[in-house]
Design a protein around this motif. Structure first.
Motif, mmCIF file in Angstrom:
data_model
loop_
_atom_site.group_PDB
_atom_site.id
_atom_site.type_symbol
_atom_site.label_atom_id
_atom_site.label_comp_id
_atom_site.label_asym_id
_atom_site.label_seq_id
_atom_site.Cartn_x
_atom_site.Cartn_y
_atom_site.Cartn_z
ATOM 1 N N UNK A 75 20.762 32.701 62.213
ATOM 2 C CA UNK A 75 20.703 31.251 62.009
ATOM 3 C C UNK A 75 20.976 30.511 63.319
ATOM 4 N N UNK A 76 21.914 31.030 64.120
ATOM 5 C CA UNK A 76 22.221 30.434 65.431
ATOM 6 C C UNK A 76 20.961 30.401 66.289
ATOM 7 N N UNK A 77 20.267 31.526 66.347
ATOM 8 C CA UNK A 77 19.068 31.585 67.182
ATOM 9 C C UNK A 77 17.897 30.811 66.575
ATOM 10 N N UNK A 78 17.834 30.712 65.255
ATOM 11 C CA UNK A 78 16.782 29.893 64.645
ATOM 12 C C UNK A 78 16.996 28.412 64.944
ATOM 13 N N UNK A 79 18.253 27.959 64.895
ATOM 14 C CA UNK A 79 18.498 26.561 65.253
ATOM 15 C C UNK A 79 18.200 26.337 66.732
ATOM 16 N N UNK A 134 25.171 24.364 65.125
ATOM 17 C CA UNK A 134 25.901 25.589 65.480
ATOM 18 C C UNK A 134 27.330 25.573 64.951
ATOM 19 N N UNK A 135 27.956 24.423 64.912
ATOM 20 C CA UNK A 135 29.296 24.337 64.348
ATOM 21 C C UNK A 135 29.254 24.710 62.876
ATOM 22 N N UNK A 136 28.276 24.198 62.180
ATOM 23 C CA UNK A 136 28.150 24.498 60.762
ATOM 24 C C UNK A 136 27.925 26.002 60.553
ATOM 25 N N UNK A 137 27.088 26.592 61.362
ATOM 26 C CA UNK A 137 26.771 28.016 61.219
ATOM 27 C C UNK A 137 27.935 28.913 61.626
ATOM 28 N N UNK A 138 28.531 28.632 62.760
ATOM 29 C CA UNK A 138 29.546 29.540 63.309
ATOM 30 C C UNK A 138 30.916 29.384 62.683
ATOM 31 N N UNK A 139 31.167 28.282 62.000
ATOM 32 C CA UNK A 139 32.479 28.110 61.370
ATOM 33 C C UNK A 139 32.428 28.342 59.875
#
Length: 142
Positions: A75-79, A134-139
Motif C-alpha cells: 500500500x505504501x508503494x501504491x500510494x 503514508x501515515x494512515x498506512x504505516x500507523x
C-alpha cells in the motif's frame, strides 16, 4: 496538536527534505549530465527518492512501522505510485504553463533553472499527499 504528533510531523518533514535532496540531485544529474528530458528523468528520480523515503519512514518517522505486513508495504508503494503520477502530471502542466529552461539565477557557478522550481512545487503537493496516506498506512495496526 499533541507533542507526539508534532514530533512526527517534524520527522516527516526532515525525511521529506532528505528525500527531496536525493530526488532533485538525481533529477539534475539525469537532465544536466545524461541529457534526459525532464519528463523522463522525473520518474527515475522520484523512484529513487521513494526508496530512500520509505527506509527513513520505517526506521525513524513512524516508530513500529517495521512490523507492518507486506500488505501495508505494498500500500505504501501504491500510494507512492499515485504520488508519482501526480508529480509527473504537475511537472507536465508547469512545463506547459511557464516552461522549464529559463535560468532563474546562478550561485557559485550553479545555475538554477525553472524546471527546478517546477520540481519543488510539484514535490510540495506530493508531500501533502504522502503524509496523509503514508501515515494512515504505516500507523494502522494489522
Amino acid at each position: 496538536m499533541n507533542r507526539k504528533r508534532l514530533g512526527e510531523i517534524f520527522r516527516f518533514v526532515a525525511a521529506g527534505a532528505a528525500g527531496f535532496a536525493v530526488e532533485l540531485g538525481v533529477l539534475i544529474l539525469l537532465k544536466e549530465k545524461a541529457g534526459l528530458d525532464t519528463l523522463i528523468a522525473t520518474p527515475v528520480a522520484f523512484t529513487v527518492s521513494v526508496i530512500v523515503n520509505y527506509l527513513i519512514c520505517v526506521l525513524w518517522v513512524f516508530p513500529g512501522a517495521k512490523e507492518q505486513s507486506r500488505k501495508s508495504q505494498l500500500a505504501f508503494f501504491l500510494t507512492s505510485t499515485v504520488g508519482l503520477a501526480l508529480n509527473e502530471l504537475l511537472m507536465f502542466l508547469f512545463r506547459i504553463l511557464w516552461g522549464e529552461e529559463t535560468v532563474l539565477f546562478t550561485v557559485f557557478s550553479f545555475t538554477v533553472s525553472l524546471y527546478m522550481l517546477n520540481k519543488a512545487l510539484a514535490t510540495f503537493a506530493v508531500m501533502v499527499w504522502n503524509y496523509f496516506t503514508k501515515r494512515m498506512i504505516l500507523t494502522r495496526r494489522p
